[in-house]
Design a protein around this motif. Structure first.
Motif, PDB file in Angstrom:
ATOM      1  N   UNK A 320      62.839  41.749  43.747  1.00 37.52           N
ATOM      2  CA  UNK A 320      61.708  41.339  44.588  1.00 37.52           C
ATOM      3  C   UNK A 320      60.918  40.266  43.853  1.00 37.52           C
ATOM      4  N   UNK A 321      60.894  39.097  44.414  1.00 39.87           N
ATOM      5  CA  UNK A 321      60.239  37.969  43.753  1.00 39.87           C
ATOM      6  C   UNK A 321      58.744  38.164  43.594  1.00 39.87           C
ATOM      7  N   UNK A 322      58.169  39.090  44.386  1.00 40.15           N
ATOM      8  CA  UNK A 322      56.724  39.300  44.302  1.00 40.15           C
ATOM      9  C   UNK A 322      56.340  40.307  43.210  1.00 40.15           C
ATOM     10  N   UNK A 323      57.335  40.930  42.567  1.00 38.14           N
ATOM     11  CA  UNK A 323      57.041  41.885  41.488  1.00 38.14           C
ATOM     12  C   UNK A 323      57.108  41.111  40.179  1.00 38.14           C
ATOM     13  N   UNK A 324      55.949  40.718  39.701  1.00 34.15           N
ATOM     14  CA  UNK A 324      55.867  39.834  38.544  1.00 34.15           C
ATOM     15  C   UNK A 324      54.936  40.412  37.487  1.00 34.15           C
ATOM     16  N   UNK A 325      55.005  39.818  36.316  1.00 35.57           N
ATOM     17  CA  UNK A 325      54.111  40.216  35.227  1.00 35.57           C
ATOM     18  C   UNK A 325      52.651  39.917  35.572  1.00 35.57           C
ATOM     19  N   UNK A 326      52.432  38.870  36.350  1.00 31.11           N
ATOM     20  CA  UNK A 326      51.067  38.442  36.648  1.00 31.11           C
ATOM     21  C   UNK A 326      50.422  39.237  37.779  1.00 31.11           C
ATOM     22  N   UNK A 327      51.212  40.036  38.496  1.00 31.51           N
ATOM     23  CA  UNK A 327      50.676  40.738  39.663  1.00 31.51           C
ATOM     24  C   UNK A 327      50.078  42.086  39.272  1.00 31.51           C
ATOM     25  N   UNK A 328      48.922  42.384  39.792  1.00 28.57           N
ATOM     26  CA  UNK A 328      48.290  43.693  39.612  1.00 28.57           C
ATOM     27  C   UNK A 328      48.724  44.581  40.771  1.00 28.57           C
ATOM     28  N   UNK A 329      49.943  45.097  40.675  1.00 29.02           N
ATOM     29  CA  UNK A 329      50.508  45.919  41.743  1.00 29.02           C
ATOM     30  C   UNK A 329      52.021  45.909  41.660  1.00 29.02           C
ATOM     31  N   UNK A 330      52.661  46.688  42.528  1.00 27.63           N
ATOM     32  CA  UNK A 330      54.112  46.739  42.551  1.00 27.63           C
ATOM     33  C   UNK A 330      54.726  47.381  41.327  1.00 27.63           C
ATOM     34  N   UNK A 331      53.970  48.240  40.653  1.00 26.42           N
ATOM     35  CA  UNK A 331      54.444  48.766  39.368  1.00 26.42           C
ATOM     36  C   UNK A 331      55.562  49.789  39.500  1.00 26.42           C
TER      37      UNK A 331
END
Length: 535
Positions: A320-331
């Motif tokens: 999932x391209x939206x699961x990134x190190x910079x995102x606060x979520x999707x953990x």
């Protein structure tokens, strides 16, 4: 024949040296019980380290001034003293070994006369006398023979006299190294040689030509309190703590320890037999039980009985391209960024380098990487550890099957990982239990020794320290032990033993590479801890 010349050359010996020693090695090992895969590989690893891969059979005492001050500080307390003996092997030997180990005073010349010889160096007149009695040859009168035709025999003598087969049987490299070296000097090289020996035996088809000794585990006592600490030495200190034994755990008492009120014991932890000491007052005797084989083979199934299926890994949707190190979520999901590094190298240096790149890529201390930053009283040590393991292709579950899903899986059903239905998230406390219950089935190996854990990390293995809270409503903790590099080094004792490994973590404070000020896992707030590695 137990080994071939190819085993020795694959470990680093020249063909000429392998040919010189192979026949004597096979005969001596067979005669003295060094004849199982664990015993042979451990023996060869230590012998090859001590002899420089069969190049050396006499101790090299040609030290420089700096060498003397580093290796023998007890005997050369000033630079002037070292300068008087530097590059003078005979004077050095007499100074260092005189008036001990059965040698006469420095002026007698015994220190140099009975310096280290053999493939595992025999040192001191008392040891030469004992070897002479063992082999029936007067090596006291002619000590140079220990470096020539008796070089192999002296190594086997040392191995047998120190009962090192028993430690090889339980795969205790640290204890073997300490018994040979007095500390853990050269431990990384010894472990690398052990892995080379195992690999050589396996690829050359030798590992299955003789049956490994089945190590009997005979429980004699049980643990009385809710928790009992297994220690490396009979004293209460964080540095001696090996593992926590739960109430009812079975132990095999080997005998009294060096201090009254303590016992030497064996325990079976996650299928691996380990030794240590415990306080005698916390054990109760058991009625005699049947012998248990450590690392026992799976039970043969009766006719018509169906084996339980292996449990599958549990993952939520990946890539999932939206699961990134910079995102606060999707953990709950694995990282999906396209540029993420992996651990694909086959050799130890390459694998260690890959782990270093993973640490740098995850950038746990970077404020921009919100995935790992503490907030609102929450910390994310488990997220960081599972991301690290995921990129290194070592399965450490971010989500795991619910109890209902596990029952269905054991009945042979195929399930998809659906959040809140078939899988649930695991925090550090739950990961502690998952590793204990399922880790071995997914390639994880339990360790008790920090020196071995750090050495494994330096060799490119994924290594963890995990601790479970006494209050399960509060967060446990998990950190990653990472390869040493440059200025980032573990803290070691003067004998080379790792006191604090090099760690990387998310938590109340995030850091990529640091050495903890204390053994945090031994804190009273934790009820249990464990060290794990994944090759």
């Amino acid at each position: 024949m137990l080994i071939t010349r190819e085993v020795l050359t694959r470990m680093g010996a020249t063909a000429a040296n392998a040919d010189h020693y192979i026949e004597t090695l096979n005969a001596a090992m067979a005669l003295h019980g060094i004849d199982t895969t664990p015993r042979i590989t451990h023996f060869l690893a230590q012998l090859m380290h001590e002899s420089g891969c069969l190049r050396l059979s006499v101790e090299n005492l040609n030290y420089s001034v700096d060498g003397l001050l580093k290796v023998f500080p007890r005997y050369f307390r000033s630079r002037a003293e070292a300068e008087a003996c530097a590059r003078k092997p005979e004077r050095i030997g007499n100074r260092v070994y005189g008036a001990r180990m059965g040698n006469g005073p420095e002026a007698s010349g015994d220190g140099y006369r009975y310096r280290g010889r053999g493939l595992i160096q025999l040192t001191g007149k008392d040891n030469y006398r004992a070897f002479a009695q063992w082999c029936g040859e007067d090596v006291v009168a002619d000590p140079d023979r220990v470096a020539t035709e008796l070089a192999v025999h002296s190594a086997v003598f040392f191995w047998e006299r120190n009962n090192l087969n028993a430690l090889a049987d339980i795969d205790d490299l640290s204890a073997i190294t300490r018994r040979i070296n007095g500390g853990l000097n050269g431990f990384a090289d010894r472990r690398e040689l052990l892995e080379k020996a195992r690999h050589a035996m396996r690829v050359l088809g030798l590992a299955g030509t003789f049956a490994p000794l089945a190590v009997a585990f005979v429980p004699t006592h049980t643990v009385l309190p809710l928790q009992l600490n297994l220690r490396s030495a009979p004293r209460v200190a964080s540095s001696t703590l090996l593992a926590a034994l739960m109430q009812g755990s079975a132990v095999e008492v080997q005998g009294p320890a060096a201090v009254a009120g303590w016992l030497r014991v064996r325990v079976l932890l996650n299928g691996v037999l380990r030794e240590g000491v415990v306080a005698e007052q916390y054990l109760a005797p058991l009625a005699p039980r049947p012998r248990t084989r450590a690392r026992a083979a799976p039970r043969a199934l009766a006719g018509g009985e169906t084996p339980l299926p292996a449990l599958p890994e549990a993952h939520l949707q990946g890539e999932r391209a939206d699961v990134t190190r910079a995102r606060d979520g999707g953990r709950a999901y694995p990282l999906g960024e396209a540029d993420r590094p992996t651990r694909t190298a086959r050799d130890a240096p390459g694998r260690a380098a890959a782990l270093g790149k993973i640490v740098d890529y995850l950038g746990v201390a970077d404020p921009a990487h919100l995935r790992y930053q503490a907030r609102a009283g929450m910390t994310f040590c488990n997220i960081y550890a599972t991301d690290y393991a995921f990129l290194a292709s070592a399965y450490l579950p971010r989500v795991w099957w619910t109890d209902t899903a596990l029952r269905r899986l054991t009945l042979g059903e195929t399930l998809e990982a659906v959040y809140g239905q078939t899988v649930r998230e695991l925090n550090a406390n739950a990961l502690h239990d998952w590793l204990d219950e399922h880790g071995v089935a997914f390639g994880w190996v339990r360790e008790l020794d920090l020196s071995l854990l750090q050495t494994a990390a330096n060799g490119g293995e994924v290594c963890l320290i995990i601790a479970q809270r006494r209050d399960l409503n509060r967060s446990g903790h998990i950190s990653v032990v990472v390869p040493e590099q440059g200025a980032h080094q573990a803290r070691r004792s003067a004998e080379g033993e790792v006191l604090r490994p090099l760690e990387s973590q998310a938590g109340t404070r995030n850091f990529a590479r640091e050495v903890s000020a204390s053994a945090w896992w031994a804190s009273e707030r934790f009820q249990s801890f464990a060290f794990w590695r994944h090759p």
